[in-house]
Design a protein around this motif. Structure first.
Motif, mmCIF file in Angstrom:
data_model
loop_
_atom_site.group_PDB
_atom_site.id
_atom_site.type_symbol
_atom_site.label_atom_id
_atom_site.label_comp_id
_atom_site.label_asym_id
_atom_site.label_seq_id
_atom_site.Cartn_x
_atom_site.Cartn_y
_atom_site.Cartn_z
ATOM 1 N N ILE A 101 38.836 33.099 45.134
ATOM 2 C CA ILE A 101 39.226 34.497 44.879
ATOM 3 C C ILE A 101 39.898 35.086 46.123
ATOM 4 N N GLU A 102 39.336 34.773 47.284
ATOM 5 C CA GLU A 102 39.885 35.346 48.526
ATOM 6 C C GLU A 102 41.213 34.710 48.926
ATOM 7 N N ASP A 125 33.954 26.517 45.423
ATOM 8 C CA ASP A 125 33.518 27.778 46.021
ATOM 9 C C ASP A 125 34.367 28.924 45.442
ATOM 10 N N GLU A 126 33.798 29.617 44.445
ATOM 11 C CA GLU A 126 34.536 30.680 43.743
ATOM 12 C C GLU A 126 35.031 31.763 44.697
ATOM 13 N N LYS A 127 34.139 32.134 45.608
ATOM 14 C CA LYS A 127 34.457 33.215 46.533
ATOM 15 C C LYS A 127 35.700 32.862 47.359
ATOM 16 N N ALA A 128 35.741 31.630 47.852
ATOM 17 C CA ALA A 128 36.883 31.202 48.675
ATOM 18 C C ALA A 128 38.172 31.199 47.849
ATOM 19 N N PHE A 141 39.725 41.017 41.642
ATOM 20 C CA PHE A 141 38.441 40.530 42.164
ATOM 21 C C PHE A 141 38.471 40.332 43.681
ATOM 22 N N HIS A 142 39.687 40.323 44.275
ATOM 23 C CA HIS A 142 39.783 40.095 45.724
ATOM 24 C C HIS A 142 39.105 41.264 46.466
ATOM 25 N N PRO A 143 38.354 40.955 47.539
ATOM 26 C CA PRO A 143 37.656 42.032 48.257
ATOM 27 C C PRO A 143 38.579 43.176 48.671
ATOM 28 N N ASP A 152 46.641 39.394 42.575
ATOM 29 C CA ASP A 152 45.260 39.297 42.086
ATOM 30 C C ASP A 152 45.073 40.213 40.870
ATOM 31 N N ASN A 196 29.641 42.606 39.553
ATOM 32 C CA ASN A 196 30.870 42.916 40.281
ATOM 33 C C ASN A 196 32.061 43.059 39.352
#
Ligand code: NAP
Length: 284
Positions: free
Chosen positions: A109-110, A104-107, A121-123, A117, A167
């Motif tokens: 990155i977060e 899970d790329e999103k997880a 890319f972190h929100p 970072d 993004n």
């Protein structure tokens, strides 16, 4: 004849600046360190990771590579990120994308600490860019801004058109041009009559991923044209999103592919890692 924007030279000058500052902060006992995580054996990712390690050595950073097997679990990957988040000698963490499909790329990155970072890319860093209060900028759009500065491109009040809304490139690119007071239009695959929009551009940034997509009749006379694309043409040769032969005669300045935006991305990664080390050690 258009000015050819020399990404290799600009990249070398950014890396030289980083090397000089690194030598200074080393005297204060701080050595920037970059950890690069690569999962699986994608050959393109391997090339990128090797280039990043080489760039780190050149500017005087510590670098560590974590080559994980393609079958690494999400838990193992997150545990590694967590360990690196706490390491004092690691200033920046980069996870080479794309990851194998089961991860899970999103997880991931977060999970990376926003202060480490260096891809931005972190929100939390993406949000900071939106409000103009950031530590790091994503490397490719930041590299484009360096190239525009080198070419003395005037952005304020100018029509800036970005083709692409990803993004990692298109969206942050549009935001950086907006921060510099450009009048920004973002185009994408649903844009109607693209040529009508791009012909208004004083500054055109192409980040589409289609070889030689931008043709001569899509350009305003005297435009500054930045080609982010990295594609293979029908003969397997590296080419951009811009049809250079058609566009160059109309442009006032243009980036070639290769040798334009490409070399900037790693240079800006080095700059971000230096910045991370400075922030973490109260030297910013
Ligand atoms: P991406 O995620 O695939 O995004 C491509 C964008 O182009 C999307 O927003 C897409 O619109 C838009 N698009 C596709 N077809 C279009 C069309 N016919 N008309 C108008 N817009 C269209 O790609 P990316 O990651 O941003 O990368 C773009 C290019 O830059 C690629 O060639 C990549 O290899 C290169 N790149 C280079 C560097 C570097 O270091 N130089 C770094 C990153 C990327 P939708 O959103 O509507 O689908």
């Amino acid at each position: 004849m258009a000015l050819i924007i020399d990404g290799k030279a600009v990249s070398a000058s950014v890396r030289a600046r980083v090397a000089k500052e690194t030598a200074l902060i080393k005297e204060k006992g701080v050595t920037p360190g970059l950890a690069v995580i690569i999962a699986g054996d994608d050959p393109a990712s391997r090339v990128y990771v090797n280039n990043k390690k080489k760039a780190c050595a050149e500017v005087g950073f510590l670098s560590e590579e974590y080559a994980l097997p393609a079958e690494v679990t999400q838990e193992e990957l997150l545990a590694l990120v967590e360990e690196l988040n706490h390491r004092k000698d690691i200033s920046g963490i980069l996870c080479q994308l794309p990851l194998p499909k089961h991860l899970d790329e999103k997880a991931v990155i977060e999970a990376i600490s926003p202060l480490k970072d260096v891809d931005a890319f972190h929100p939390s860093n993406v949000g900071r860019i939106m409000i103009g209060d950031y530590h790091f900028l994503p490397c490719t759009p930041a590299g484009v801004m360096e190239l525009l500065a080198w070419a003395n491109a005037d952005i304020s009040g100018k029509e800036c058109v970005v083709i692409g809304r990803s993004n990692i490139v298109g969206k942050p690119m549009s935001m950086l041009l907006l921060h510099k007071h450009g009048t920004v239009t973002v185009c994408h695959s649903r844009t109607k009559d693209l040529g009508e929009v791009t012909r208004r551009a004083d500054i055109l940034v192409a980040a589409v991923g289609i070889p030689k997509f931008v043709k001569g009749d899509m350009i305003k006379e005297g435009a500054v044209v930045i080609d982010v694309g990295m594609n293979r043409d029908e003969n397997g040769k590296l080419c951009g999103d811009v049809d250079f032969a058609q566009v160059e005669p109309k442009a006032s300045a243009i980036t070639p592919v290769p040798g334009g935006v490409g070399p900037m991305t790693i240079a800006m990664l080095m700059q971000n890692t230096l910045m991370a080390a400075k922030i973490q050690n109260g030297l910013d």
